[in-house]
Design a protein around this motif. Structure first.
Motif, PDB file in Angstrom:
ATOM      1  N   ASN A  83       0.814  -1.224   0.000  1.00  0.00           N
ATOM      2  CA  ASN A  83       0.000   0.000   0.000  1.00  0.00           C
ATOM      3  C   ASN A  83       0.846   1.272   0.000  1.00  0.00           C
ATOM      4  OD1 ASN A  83       0.987  -0.257   2.587  1.00  0.00           O
ATOM      5  ND2 ASN A  83      -0.917   0.407   3.591  1.00  0.00           N
ATOM      6  N   GLN A  84       2.140   1.148  -0.222  1.00  0.00           N
ATOM      7  CA  GLN A  84       2.999   2.327  -0.218  1.00  0.00           C
ATOM      8  C   GLN A  84       2.721   3.199  -1.442  1.00  0.00           C
ATOM      9  OE1 GLN A  84       7.277   1.652  -0.411  1.00  0.00           O
ATOM     10  NE2 GLN A  84       7.639   3.312   1.048  1.00  0.00           N
ATOM     11  N   GLN A  85       2.695   4.514  -1.224  1.00  0.00           N
ATOM     12  CA  GLN A  85       2.427   5.467  -2.295  1.00  0.00           C
ATOM     13  C   GLN A  85       3.736   6.121  -2.763  1.00  0.00           C
ATOM     14  OE1 GLN A  85      -0.824   5.830  -3.514  1.00  0.00           O
ATOM     15  NE2 GLN A  85      -1.098   4.075  -2.137  1.00  0.00           N
ATOM     16  N   ILE A  86       3.731   6.617  -4.018  1.00  0.00           N
ATOM     17  CA  ILE A  86       4.944   7.201  -4.583  1.00  0.00           C
ATOM     18  C   ILE A  86       5.444   8.373  -3.739  1.00  0.00           C
ATOM     19  CG2 ILE A  86       5.922   8.435  -6.541  1.00  0.00           C
ATOM     20  CD1 ILE A  86       4.166   6.880  -8.371  1.00  0.00           C
ATOM     21  N   ARG A  87       4.540   9.222  -3.313  1.00  0.00           N
ATOM     22  CA  ARG A  87       4.965  10.394  -2.538  1.00  0.00           C
ATOM     23  C   ARG A  87       5.694   9.959  -1.274  1.00  0.00           C
ATOM     24  NH1 ARG A  87       3.761  15.732  -2.642  1.00  0.00           N
ATOM     25  NH2 ARG A  87       4.171  16.861  -0.709  1.00  0.00           N
ATOM     26  N   GLU A  88       5.203   8.903  -0.637  1.00  0.00           N
ATOM     27  CA  GLU A  88       5.859   8.388   0.563  1.00  0.00           C
ATOM     28  C   GLU A  88       7.256   7.870   0.236  1.00  0.00           C
ATOM     29  OE1 GLU A  88       5.045   5.009   4.022  1.00  0.00           O
ATOM     30  OE2 GLU A  88       3.559   5.371   2.439  1.00  0.00           O
ATOM     31  N   VAL A  89       7.398   7.245  -0.926  1.00  0.00           N
ATOM     32  CA  VAL A  89       8.708   6.760  -1.364  1.00  0.00           C
ATOM     33  C   VAL A  89       9.685   7.927  -1.500  1.00  0.00           C
ATOM     34  CG1 VAL A  89       9.959   5.690  -3.275  1.00  0.00           C
ATOM     35  CG2 VAL A  89       7.769   4.735  -2.531  1.00  0.00           C
ATOM     36  N   LEU A  90       9.225   8.994  -2.135  1.00  0.00           N
ATOM     37  CA  LEU A  90      10.100  10.128  -2.397  1.00  0.00           C
ATOM     38  C   LEU A  90      10.428  10.934  -1.151  1.00  0.00           C
ATOM     39  CD1 LEU A  90       8.741  11.355  -5.850  1.00  0.00           C
ATOM     40  CD2 LEU A  90      10.748   9.955  -5.370  1.00  0.00           C
ATOM     41  N   GLU A  91       9.689  10.736  -0.086  1.00  0.00           N
ATOM     42  CA  GLU A  91      10.021  11.398   1.179  1.00  0.00           C
ATOM     43  C   GLU A  91      11.333  10.869   1.762  1.00  0.00           C
ATOM     44  OE1 GLU A  91       6.586  10.948   3.622  1.00  0.00           O
ATOM     45  OE2 GLU A  91       5.525  12.643   2.702  1.00  0.00           O
ATOM     46  N   SER A  92      11.827   9.748   1.226  1.00  0.00           N
ATOM     47  CA  SER A  92      13.136   9.252   1.655  1.00  0.00           C
ATOM     48  C   SER A  92      14.254  10.224   1.270  1.00  0.00           C
ATOM     49  CB  SER A  92      13.420   7.884   1.020  1.00  0.00           C
ATOM     50  OG  SER A  92      12.476   6.924   1.427  1.00  0.00           O
ATOM     51  N   PHE A  93      13.999  11.062   0.261  1.00  0.00           N
ATOM     52  CA  PHE A  93      14.996  12.038  -0.166  1.00  0.00           C
ATOM     53  C   PHE A  93      14.844  13.309   0.667  1.00  0.00           C
ATOM     54  CE2 PHE A  93      14.371   9.174  -3.694  1.00  0.00           C
ATOM     55  CZ  PHE A  93      15.662   8.930  -4.119  1.00  0.00           C
ATOM     56  N   ASN A  94      15.241  13.203   1.927  1.00  0.00           N
ATOM     57  CA  ASN A  94      15.029  14.307   2.859  1.00  0.00           C
ATOM     58  C   ASN A  94      16.316  15.063   3.182  1.00  0.00           C
ATOM     59  OD1 ASN A  94      16.355  12.480   4.465  1.00  0.00           O
ATOM     60  ND2 ASN A  94      14.680  12.175   5.903  1.00  0.00           N
ATOM     61  N   ARG A  95      17.380  14.783   2.451  1.00  0.00           N
ATOM     62  CA  ARG A  95      18.622  15.526   2.647  1.00  0.00           C
ATOM     63  C   ARG A  95      18.772  16.534   1.509  1.00  0.00           C
ATOM     64  NH1 ARG A  95      23.644  15.262   0.854  1.00  0.00           N
ATOM     65  NH2 ARG A  95      23.372  13.287  -0.220  1.00  0.00           N
ATOM     66  N   TRP A  96      19.111  17.738   1.857  1.00  0.00           N
ATOM     67  CA  TRP A  96      19.241  18.810   0.873  1.00  0.00           C
ATOM     68  C   TRP A  96      20.297  18.450  -0.179  1.00  0.00           C
ATOM     69  CZ3 TRP A  96      22.580  22.332  -1.275  1.00  0.00           C
ATOM     70  CH2 TRP A  96      22.031  23.482  -1.827  1.00  0.00           C
ATOM     71  N   PRO A  97      20.067  18.704  -1.470  1.00  0.00           N
ATOM     72  CA  PRO A  97      18.884  19.333  -2.069  1.00  0.00           C
ATOM     73  C   PRO A  97      17.798  18.316  -2.400  1.00  0.00           C
ATOM     74  CG  PRO A  97      20.591  19.057  -3.729  1.00  0.00           C
ATOM     75  CD  PRO A  97      21.176  18.524  -2.445  1.00  0.00           C
TER      76      PRO A  97
END
Length: 417
Positions: free
Chosen positions: A86-100
């Protein structure tokens, strides 16, 4: 050179117009797709369209990008069905939480991720298409991944991981703190990081499973050892730290290739400064190498096809300082005499150019080639954003978008590490 561009450069309006580029790639197993900024929408969408065609028409195996290994693993697991259903794409991309964060947490990449997941579900390929990060910056996250996995396994290799973590721990996950301590005070963790890498490499067979744990552990250990070297070196030499980073990316690439097997075919997404052969630029004079050069040297030029990307003007996502807020900036008209200026003069339109034995000599004059980083000051562009380049030797092809637009970042909570 403008006359040569008028002769050889061809206009394009859609991905179908790039058929000659796909044909020119031929049987090359390593296709490197560049970009002249990390914040341009068209560079992402065009690379995604080319990637889809290479996977469908030429059976490419995986994508490797200028991104952190642990964060990119969230995409890899998602498109291969290894994460929860049930994982959503937006949740996947939240893994990229280090700048930039905008480099990979953006709307342009979402369509490609969806497509990769769908093709992995629908096709009968022996190996599902993968998505991996090659960069060196995830020291702390990679250590976390190693310790977490070894702890679950109650593995004897956990001792080496804890020893390495204990050495880095006083720096409180601050790269600059470790860089100063290691570079100037000789208080480094080199021994512990190398011992961890050796331990993981000797015992990676123990971690083999259907979750790619062996590969995951190996590359995280590579990141730990090479990031330690990178941060220890960066306070003393930009050229040496650059070389450590790009050599690491090729080491990580080789680990993935070995995992997939000798028939693996690779698509690499990175900035032009990494994929365009360094030997054709002034980087050579500084003793610097890059991924494009190293891959050509390792696999042979016949097996490698490098495509650069550029623009004449437009807008871009960038920041005025490291760790600062991203903003939409204007990209001024290219500097007179630069490669981008010459292409615009050849025809103010979207164009592609193929370099070959018949025409490379016509593009051998060294010209400035624009490179925009995540930190950008358009008003001072003429003082440092153009890399002297022999374009005919630097690339095998070039895609020029006359006017480009800024990338569309997802709005995520920033974590500055």
């Amino acid at each position: 050179m403008i006359d040569s561009l008028k002769k050889y450069a061809k206009p394009f309006h859609s991905i179908e117009d790039l058929d000659p580029l796909i044909e020119a790639i031929g049987d090359a197993k390593y296709v490197l797709l560049g970009e002249s900024s990390h914040g341009t929408s068209e560079f992402y969408t065009l690379r995604a369209d080319l990637t889809k065609r290479l996977i469908q028409e030429k059976n490419f195996s995986f994508i490797a990008v200028e991104g952190d290994w642990p964060a990119c693993q969230s995409i890899n697991r998602y498109i291969k069905g290894l994460s929860r259903s049930n994982q959503q794409i937006r949740e996947v991309l939240e893994s990229f939480n280090r700048w930039p964060t905008w480099m990979w947490a953006n709307k342009e990449i979402m369509d490609l991720i969806d497509w990769l997941k769908e093709i992995n579900l629908k096709t009968n390929r022996p190996e599902k298409v993968g998505f991996y990060g090659l960069d060196v910056y995830s020291l702390w996250e990679s250590l976390d991944e190693i310790i977490g996995f070894l702890s679950k396994m109650n593995s004897p290799e956990l001792e080496a991981a804890k020893k390495a973590f204990a050495c880095f721990e006083p720096h409180n996950r601050k790269n600059e703190s470790y860089a100063v301590a290691a570079g100037y005070l000789s208080e480094d963790c080199m021994k512990e990081a190398l011992e961890l890498l050796s331990t993981i490499q000797k015992n990676k067979w123990k971690f083999e499973d259907d979750q790619e744990s062996s590969l995951n552990m190996e590359v995280n250990a590579l990141v730990t050892a090479h990031a330690e070297d990178y941060y220890r070196t960066m306070v003393k030499s930009d050229a040496d730290s650059w070389n450590i980073r790009d050599r690491h990316m090729v080491d990580a690439l080789n680990s993935i290739i070995n995992f997939y097997g000798e028939n693996a075919k690779v698509i690499i997404w990175e900035h032009n400064t990494h994929v365009g052969d360094a030997r054709a630029t002034d980087m050579k004079d500084e003793g610097m190498v890059n991924v494009g050069q190293l891959v050509r040297e390792q696999f042979g030029e016949d097996e490698v096809f490098i495509v650069g990307f550029g623009t004449y003007e437009g807008t871009v996502i960038a920041s005025t300082e490291w760790g600062g807020n991203e903003e939409i900036m204007n990209v001024p008209s290219a500097q007179t005499g630069s490669w981008e200026y010459l292409m615009h003069q050849g025809g103010p339109m979207n164009q592609y150019l193929l370099f070959n034995d018949q025409n490379r000599h016509e593009f051998s004059t060294t010209v400035g080639h624009r490179a925009i980083g995540v930190v950008y000051h358009p008003e001072y562009e003429q003082f440092g954003n153009y890399v002297p380049s022999n374009m005919g030797k630097r690339y095998d092809g070039f895609i020029f978008v006359d006017r480009t637009n800024a990338l569309h970042p997802l709005i995520l909570e920033h974590v500055f590490i």
